[in-house]
Structures are given as C-alpha cells and as structure tokens.
Write a protein that holds these residues in place. Structure first.
Motif, PDB file in Angstrom:
ATOM      1  N   THR A 124       0.866  -1.042  -0.083  1.00 14.23           N
ATOM      2  CA  THR A 124       0.045  -0.056  -0.039  1.00 14.23           C
ATOM      3  C   THR A 124       0.852   1.331   0.032  1.00 14.23           C
ATOM      4  OG1 THR A 124      -0.160  -0.101   2.410  1.00 14.23           O
ATOM      5  CG2 THR A 124      -1.911  -0.924   1.164  1.00 14.23           C
ATOM      6  N   PRO A 125       0.422   2.349  -0.231  1.00 12.72           N
ATOM      7  CA  PRO A 125      -1.044   2.682  -0.932  1.00 12.72           C
ATOM      8  C   PRO A 125      -1.321   1.868  -2.313  1.00 12.72           C
ATOM      9  CG  PRO A 125       0.137   4.502  -0.578  1.00 12.72           C
ATOM     10  CD  PRO A 125       1.149   3.572  -0.448  1.00 12.72           C
ATOM     11  N   ALA A 126      -2.698   1.371  -2.275  1.00 11.79           N
ATOM     12  CA  ALA A 126      -2.850   0.415  -3.185  1.00 11.79           C
ATOM     13  C   ALA A 126      -4.067   0.807  -3.902  1.00 11.79           C
ATOM     14  CB  ALA A 126      -3.044  -0.890  -2.815  1.00 11.79           C
ATOM     15  N   TRP A 127      -4.325   0.336  -5.417  1.00 14.32           N
ATOM     16  CA  TRP A 127      -5.640   0.599  -6.057  1.00 14.32           C
ATOM     17  C   TRP A 127      -6.743   0.451  -5.464  1.00 14.32           C
ATOM     18  CZ3 TRP A 127      -7.939  -3.123  -9.617  1.00 14.32           C
ATOM     19  CH2 TRP A 127      -8.929  -2.724 -10.100  1.00 14.32           C
ATOM     20  N   VAL A 128      -7.751   1.280  -5.698  1.00 15.20           N
ATOM     21  CA  VAL A 128      -8.923   1.159  -4.810  1.00 15.20           C
ATOM     22  C   VAL A 128      -9.837  -0.330  -4.582  1.00 15.20           C
ATOM     23  CG1 VAL A 128      -9.564   3.475  -4.488  1.00 15.20           C
ATOM     24  CG2 VAL A 128     -10.450   2.131  -6.396  1.00 15.20           C
ATOM     25  N   SER A 129      -9.547  -0.964  -5.879  1.00 18.42           N
ATOM     26  CA  SER A 129     -10.437  -2.067  -5.983  1.00 18.42           C
ATOM     27  C   SER A 129      -9.717  -3.340  -5.264  1.00 18.42           C
ATOM     28  CB  SER A 129     -10.883  -2.417  -7.498  1.00 18.42           C
ATOM     29  OG  SER A 129     -11.724  -1.288  -7.877  1.00 18.42           O
ATOM     30  N   PHE A 130      -8.587  -3.531  -5.122  1.00 17.15           N
ATOM     31  CA  PHE A 130      -8.113  -4.558  -4.623  1.00 17.15           C
ATOM     32  C   PHE A 130      -8.479  -5.072  -3.041  1.00 17.15           C
ATOM     33  CE2 PHE A 130      -3.766  -3.369  -7.052  1.00 17.15           C
ATOM     34  CZ  PHE A 130      -4.169  -4.302  -8.037  1.00 17.15           C
ATOM     35  N   PRO A 131      -8.387  -4.136  -2.114  1.00 19.46           N
ATOM     36  CA  PRO A 131      -9.146  -4.579  -0.785  1.00 19.46           C
ATOM     37  C   PRO A 131     -10.596  -4.899  -1.010  1.00 19.46           C
ATOM     38  CG  PRO A 131      -8.116  -2.303  -0.813  1.00 19.46           C
ATOM     39  CD  PRO A 131      -7.932  -2.509  -2.039  1.00 19.46           C
ATOM     40  N   VAL A 144       1.329  -4.048   3.317  1.00 20.43           N
ATOM     41  CA  VAL A 144       2.533  -3.877   3.318  1.00 20.43           C
ATOM     42  C   VAL A 144       2.748  -2.260   3.041  1.00 20.43           C
ATOM     43  CG1 VAL A 144       4.878  -4.528   2.770  1.00 20.43           C
ATOM     44  CG2 VAL A 144       3.136  -6.352   3.345  1.00 20.43           C
ATOM     45  N   PRO A 145       2.890  -1.507   3.933  1.00 20.59           N
ATOM     46  CA  PRO A 145       3.260   0.042   3.348  1.00 20.59           C
ATOM     47  C   PRO A 145       4.617   0.009   2.522  1.00 20.59           C
ATOM     48  CG  PRO A 145       2.862  -0.104   5.826  1.00 20.59           C
ATOM     49  CD  PRO A 145       2.897  -1.518   5.422  1.00 20.59           C
ATOM     50  N   THR A 146       4.433   1.038   1.440  1.00 17.23           N
ATOM     51  CA  THR A 146       5.455   1.666   0.860  1.00 17.23           C
ATOM     52  C   THR A 146       5.641   2.944   1.513  1.00 17.23           C
ATOM     53  OG1 THR A 146       4.304   2.037  -1.089  1.00 17.23           O
ATOM     54  CG2 THR A 146       5.288   0.019  -1.038  1.00 17.23           C
ATOM     55  N   ASP A 147       7.096   3.456   1.004  1.00 15.75           N
ATOM     56  CA  ASP A 147       7.414   4.770   1.735  1.00 15.75           C
ATOM     57  C   ASP A 147       7.822   5.719   0.563  1.00 15.75           C
ATOM     58  OD1 ASP A 147       8.462   6.849   3.201  1.00 15.75           O
ATOM     59  OD2 ASP A 147      10.245   5.544   3.817  1.00 15.75           O
ATOM     60  N   PHE A 152       8.249   5.205  -3.386  1.00  8.42           N
ATOM     61  CA  PHE A 152       7.137   3.981  -2.960  1.00  8.42           C
ATOM     62  C   PHE A 152       7.695   2.758  -3.568  1.00  8.42           C
ATOM     63  CE2 PHE A 152       4.596   7.928  -2.772  1.00  8.42           C
ATOM     64  CZ  PHE A 152       3.975   7.777  -1.597  1.00  8.42           C
ATOM     65  N   ALA A 153       9.037   2.483  -3.640  1.00  8.02           N
ATOM     66  CA  ALA A 153       9.509   1.278  -4.165  1.00  8.02           C
ATOM     67  C   ALA A 153       9.078   0.134  -3.458  1.00  8.02           C
ATOM     68  CB  ALA A 153      10.871   1.349  -4.139  1.00  8.02           C
ATOM     69  N   ILE A 154       8.761  -1.169  -4.211  1.00 13.41           N
ATOM     70  CA  ILE A 154       8.117  -2.209  -3.535  1.00 13.41           C
ATOM     71  C   ILE A 154       9.254  -3.361  -3.356  1.00 13.41           C
ATOM     72  CG2 ILE A 154       6.533  -3.952  -4.023  1.00 13.41           C
ATOM     73  CD1 ILE A 154       5.486  -2.162  -6.371  1.00 13.41           C
ATOM     74  N   HIS A 155       9.527  -3.494  -2.110  1.00 13.68           N
ATOM     75  CA  HIS A 155      10.642  -4.249  -1.623  1.00 13.68           C
ATOM     76  C   HIS A 155      10.135  -5.672  -1.110  1.00 13.68           C
ATOM     77  CE1 HIS A 155      13.533  -1.079  -1.660  1.00 13.68           C
ATOM     78  NE2 HIS A 155      12.625  -0.133  -1.179  1.00 13.68           N
ATOM     79  N   PHE A 363      -6.876   5.059  -1.328  1.00  9.52           N
ATOM     80  CA  PHE A 363      -5.730   4.313  -1.558  1.00  9.52           C
ATOM     81  C   PHE A 363      -4.892   3.843  -0.376  1.00  9.52           C
ATOM     82  CE2 PHE A 363      -6.170   7.219  -5.107  1.00  9.52           C
ATOM     83  CZ  PHE A 363      -6.656   6.363  -6.043  1.00  9.52           C
ATOM     84  N   GLY A 364      -5.391   4.262   0.859  1.00 11.50           N
ATOM     85  CA  GLY A 364      -4.486   3.857   2.128  1.00 11.50           C
ATOM     86  C   GLY A 364      -3.548   5.058   2.470  1.00 11.50           C
TER      87      GLY A 364
END
Ligand code: GLU
Length: 401
Positions: A124-131, A144-147, A152-155, A363-364
């Motif tokens: 997250t933040p994530a597209w609205v429809s996933f959750p 799992v927050p990204t920064d 906002f890299a995805i690790h 999006f969170g």
C-alpha cells in the motif's frame, strides 16, 4: 410492506472511489461547469485506428453472437504468444483467459483463491479495488506499506515478513497505481520464490507494464513463470496500454487450475467479453505498437511537466513516479482546521477550484491525493494553476492549524 435485505457481503464494500470522482466530475460538466478532471485513470487518446476499424468490420459482418466464454481463440493465442515472446512465459492459449477488463480477471482470481478468513498480502498505497475485491470474497487484507521518501519502491523484505499460515495470495502491482512505485528484478524474484515455496499465488497486476519512465526496464512476473509455474499468475489490460478503457478487455495468464476456476466463474458471471471488441483488441495487439510508443513518450513529457510544477506549489511534495500515469503528491501541509484529511481536501478542490483528484485515503494514505496525467497538457497546465490558486487561498487557514 417489508424491506428487502441485502447480503452482508455487499456491506463489506464501498463505491469505487475512482469511479465516484469521475461520476461527480461528469455531473458537474453536465451542469456546464468547466472541470479539469485528474480523477479516474483514463487515457485521453483515441483507441488505435486499427482496433476501431477491425471492430467496425466485425460488427458489420455480424460477429455479434456468443463466443467461447473464455474469449475468442485467436485473441487468447495472440496474448499467450506475446507473453512467450517477450518474457519467455510458458502459458499456452488454454491458460490464457480473456476477461471483462483487467478488473474482471482480478475479481475472478480472488474469488477463486480466497476463503472466508484467508489473508491476501498487498503493498500500500494500493488501487482502490484490490481491498474491496478481497473483502468481498471474505478475505482479510494484510497491508505492507511502501514509503514515499523511497519513491514508493516495492521491496521484498516486508512482503515476506507478512506471509503467514492463512496467506493465499500476494498481489503485486508494479508499476503501482496510485504511487508509480515499481519492484526491481531481485525483489521480484525473492517474492516469487517465497510464494512458490509456500504454495501462495503471486498475482501480478501488470496493467501499467508499458508505462515506465526515464528508460527504466520492467520486471515482469511472467519472466519467472517457467521456473515457478504452479504459483505465478499475471493480469493485464487493454484499457491503459491501448487507450481502450470502454471496450472492457483484460486477461489472466497463470496456473491451469487457477485459470480454469476463473474461467468457470466467468462462464456464470458474464459469459464471453464482447465479441467484436475482442476482434478490435486482437488488431491492437498485432498492429498498434506505434500508437503505444507515441502515447508512452507523451506520458513521459507530461510527467516531466507535472511533477516540477506540483513541487513548485506551496506545501506540496511530489516524488516523480517511476511508472504508471499518476502523480501522488503529499498535500497534507495544506490541511487545517477546516480540512481534516484528503477526502475533505479533494472535495474542496473540486467544489472551489473545479479540479477533480482522488483522495489518497481511498488508496490507504490520507496525506496524499492522486492526479492522473492521462489528460492533455493544456488540462495539466490549467489544473495545476487552479490547484496553486486554491492552495494560495488556503495558506492563512493552514497556518492556523
Ligand atoms: N483503474 C483506473 C483508476 O484507478 C480506472 C478506474 C478504476 O477502474 O478504478 O482510475
């Protein structure tokens, strides 16, 4: 008279925040208000001429009946071949489902995987429809927050730490809507391998596959599917790549059991995607590379125009997105006693400055708003100017807070 009773299932989900903004902006436009619409991610380009012509011909020739529910064989084959050619993916046409938008493929996959109480890991933040799709299926979202400070890299690390007994799937969305963050090849491999080891499906939504900036390369989960065939699945869409949003076409490629289950759901939910639209999509896939390259080059220009312009506004911080076509600025410095978060901010911006953005809360992340730059440069300039004037007017208010 008795009231009807809705299922508890629908009570778990709310209206799509992205579609709601579009609806509100359209209503205002219909009232004659000049709205600059940075809301839903919808390319302003026309669909490729080859697609339009092929669909028109198919319609004229009477290709208007049911097709096989999983899509026309020629399109399934063409999508499968593209993934084999580009990524060395192992999926045959039989493991390629054409769906009603990428959204359809995601929904069907989640319904096929998730039992009541199961967990799905989502950066997250994530597209609205996933959750919402996960909750609708009875699942629990493990965030799992990204920064923002890290683009906002995805690790892999935090994703692996979130895997548990009840994890049924990990959803990756790189490039990410709304942040533009991406996952690098090593992190991707680590996530894919960890999922495979535990029998967890890695559902990779690669809708923004083609939208990468500054020459960055794309790390597709499809490239690892031959090595991890039991657990890697990819979702894609014609909507963004080919500016074909209204045609409603997407696809799922993955393990046979998952694709068969999703196809089964589709068979009872929608049957086939629209027959003549699929003919148009096939023509796009085969003959619209030039259109795609031109669009992506234009998005790069727009990003390079928009991000510095946003950063020049008082109190706005915006990382340049690595991919997708959204800017996700932190506007929280403008919050004050009369604006308590991104929803109020977006509402006031729309009502007072006639600029539509999507509140980050959807999006969170309540500090941000999402600005789609899939609109003309003229709109970007007009919209940023109005945004700036709105912020200027707010300065004394924000200081009071
Ligand atoms: N996916 C696009 C967006 O995020 C279109 C609207 C939607 O499907 O959410 O704006």
């Amino acid at each position: 008279m008795q009231h009807m009773r809705l299922s508890s299932r629908v009570g778990r989900i709310a209206e799509s925040a992205t579609l709601k903004v579009s609806r509100r902006a359209s209503e205002m436009k219909a009232q004659g208000i000049d709205v600059v619409d940075f809301g839903a991610g919808e390319p302003d380009f026309a669909s490729p001429a080859v697609a339009v012509e092929a669909a028109r011909r198919a319609l004229a020739e009477g290709f208007t009946k049911y097709t096989p529910s999983s899509g026309i064989p020629t399109l399934r084959r063409a999508v499968a071949e593209r993934y084999a050619r580009h990524y060395g993916a192992p999926w045959p046409a039989a493991q390629t489902l054409i769906s009603v938008g990428g959204k359809g493929a995601l929904f069907e996959s989640i319904l096929a995987l998730v039992e009541e109480g199961d967990e799905v890991v989502l950066h997250t933040p994530a597209w609205v429809s996933f959750p919402e799709q996960i909750r609708f299926a009875g699942g629990r979202v493990v965030e799992v927050p990204t920064d923002g400070a890290d683009g906002f890299a995805i690790h892999a690390g935090p994703i692996l730490a979130a895997l548990g007994e009840r994890t049924r799937a990990v959803i990756l969305n790189s490039p990410c809507n709304p942040t533009g963050g991406v996952i690098g090849p090593e992190d991707l491999r680590a996530v894919v391998a960890a999922c495979a080891e535990r029998g967890i499906v890695l559902l990779s939504d690669e809708t923004y596959e083609r939208f990468l900036y500054d020459g960055a390369a794309f790390a597709s989960a499809a490239a690892l599917a031959a090595e991890f065939p039991e657990t890697v699945a990819v979702v894609g869409s014609f909507s963004k790549t080919y500016a074909m949003t209204g045609w409603r076409l997407g696809y799922l490629l993955g393990p046979k059991a998952l694709v068969d289950a999703a196809a089964n759901i589709q068979g009872h939910a929608t049957s086939n995607p629209t027959s003549f639209a699929m003919v148009g999509a096939l023509a796009a896939l085969e003959g619209a590379e030039g259109d795609v390259a031109a669009m992506v080059a234009e998005y790069q220009e727009r990003r390079d125009l928009l991000v510095p312009a946003l950063n020049a506004l008082p109190g706005v911080t915006c990382q340049p997105p690595r991919g997708a076509f959204y800017a996700f600025p932190d506007v929280s410095a403008a919050y004050g006693d009369d604006i308590d978060g991104s929803i109020a901010f977006a509402e006031r911006l729309l009502e007072e400055a006639h600029v539509a953005v999507v509140a980050g809360e959807a999006f969170g992340s309540d500090r941000h708003v999402r600005i789609s730059f899939a609109c003309s440069r003229a709109d970007l300039e007009r919209g940023v100017e109005r945004f700036g004037r709105f912020l200027e007017r707010r300065r004394p208010v924000a200081r009071r807070a």
